[in-house]
Enzyme design. Sequence first.
Site, mmCIF file in Angstrom:
data_model
loop_
_atom_site.group_PDB
_atom_site.id
_atom_site.type_symbol
_atom_site.label_atom_id
_atom_site.label_comp_id
_atom_site.label_asym_id
_atom_site.label_seq_id
_atom_site.Cartn_x
_atom_site.Cartn_y
_atom_site.Cartn_z
ATOM 1 C CG HIS A 151 -1.209 6.153 -2.724
ATOM 2 N ND1 HIS A 151 -2.334 6.011 -3.499
ATOM 3 C CD2 HIS A 151 -1.532 5.662 -1.501
ATOM 4 C CE1 HIS A 151 -3.302 5.472 -2.770
ATOM 5 N NE2 HIS A 151 -2.839 5.245 -1.553
ATOM 6 C CG HIS A 178 -7.559 3.149 -0.817
ATOM 7 N ND1 HIS A 178 -6.786 2.627 -1.811
ATOM 8 C CD2 HIS A 178 -6.745 3.982 -0.095
ATOM 9 C CE1 HIS A 178 -5.561 3.114 -1.710
ATOM 10 N NE2 HIS A 178 -5.506 3.928 -0.671
ATOM 11 C CG ASP A 207 -0.049 8.913 0.366
ATOM 12 O OD1 ASP A 207 0.089 8.843 -0.862
ATOM 13 O OD2 ASP A 207 -1.100 8.594 0.962
ATOM 14 C CG HIS A 265 -1.959 1.057 1.211
ATOM 15 N ND1 HIS A 265 -3.164 0.945 1.871
ATOM 16 C CD2 HIS A 265 -1.978 2.292 0.618
ATOM 17 C CE1 HIS A 265 -3.872 2.048 1.689
ATOM 18 N NE2 HIS A 265 -3.162 2.891 0.943
ATOM 19 C CD GLU A 316 -7.748 6.444 4.186
ATOM 20 O OE1 GLU A 316 -8.232 6.391 3.044
ATOM 21 O OE2 GLU A 316 -6.697 7.069 4.459
HETATM 22 N N1 ADE Z 1 -4.520 8.672 -2.179
HETATM 23 C C1 ADE Z 1 -3.328 8.733 -1.619
HETATM 24 N N2 ADE Z 1 -3.383 8.302 -0.354
HETATM 25 C C2 ADE Z 1 -4.659 7.959 -0.106
HETATM 26 C C3 ADE Z 1 -5.353 7.438 1.010
HETATM 27 N N3 ADE Z 1 -4.751 7.188 2.168
HETATM 28 N N4 ADE Z 1 -6.673 7.228 0.893
HETATM 29 C C4 ADE Z 1 -7.296 7.491 -0.243
HETATM 30 N N5 ADE Z 1 -6.689 7.981 -1.324
HETATM 31 C C5 ADE Z 1 -5.379 8.211 -1.267
HETATM 32 ZN ZN ZN Z 2 -3.745 4.710 0.231
#
Ligand code: ADE
Ligand code: ZN
Length: 342
Positions: free
Chosen positions: A26, A204, A286, A24, A207
């Site tokens: 990005h 996703h 990220d 996971h 969250e």
């Molecule tokens: N894009 C980048 N990080 C993300 C996240 N944690 N949740 C949804 N979209 C994303």
């Molecule tokens: Zn993500």
Amino acid sequence: MRETLTGDTDLADFVRGMPKAELHLHIEGTLEPEMLFELAGRNGVELPFEDEAAVRAAYSFTDLQSFLDIYYQGAAVLQTTQDFYDLMAAYLRRAHADGVRRAEMFFDPQTHTERDVGFDVFMEGFTAAMADAEAQCGISSALIMCFLRHLPGEAACETFRAAEGWLDGIIGVGLDSSEVDHPPEDFAEAYAMARAAGLRPVAHAGEEGPPAYITGALDALGAERIDHGVRCTEDPDLVARLVAAQTPLTVCPLSNLALCVVDDLADHNLKRLLDAGLKVTINSDDPAYFGGYVADNYVAVATALGLSREELARCARNSLEACFAPAAQKQAWVAELDAYVG
Ligand code: ADE
Ligand code: ZN
């Protein structure tokens, strides 16, 4: 000797040396402030920040949307094949140093195509850097194309059609961006096309969104892994289903802290998820924005929740088992992990 955030040095060394997969991540979320300024200068993009310190000061988020607004703005400096190559090369170097054997990385094509940066530009940069990293340090990697869920399902279908010449370099599809009010069912058609083309579906869910979005990702999209999924515990039947199917959850502790999904890492439910028998993995999401790469996430959560080395190794084993590499390769990595932890 103590270090900040990452706890004791022995733990950090143990974690960095442990074979693992990152599932996971990005790639646009690995754009460090230093590279942001370098690329802005190279491409003549004006930034609303004075310097790197001002950028870091702006990375104080209240929720997912407050992060996404800055994240999409940052991605605008990525314009040429060389930019995408440099971004990918830097991440894979960093991941290799963290003991990552396999990285399955999200990218957001719509963030680039809407600025007239086409698939040829980013795919050529990404794939060249991935091949060079594998040749130089042996790290294996793959790309997962994400659809932006704040845009309509039809835009996802169009994106899939635009990607058709590039599918050899893409292992799966994902769903990201603003979760609340954007249910997975809107993307069933794009996912059906992707699955028919042999791509592996992940999404996703859970969250910020409700457990029903996790169920929707499984039923409407056929998701094989759930990205985040931490809100599953609000629905005991869903937890039982995820345990029975051993559906991997790609949990991102420092992301959850930075985006206020949890107020304190000590309150994170990762240990409860593990104790419930869920197939939990640890990831960075990220890292340039959330203050840590994958090993930092292992160490931070181990320190906050008192995880044992056996529990950390279980998360690493889960990650290797849950990745989309060929079975023989996965077995070899798991054997390497077994030898490492004894
Ligand atoms: N894009 C980048 N990080 C993300 C996240 N944690 N949740 C949804 N979209 C994303
Ligand atoms: Zn993500």
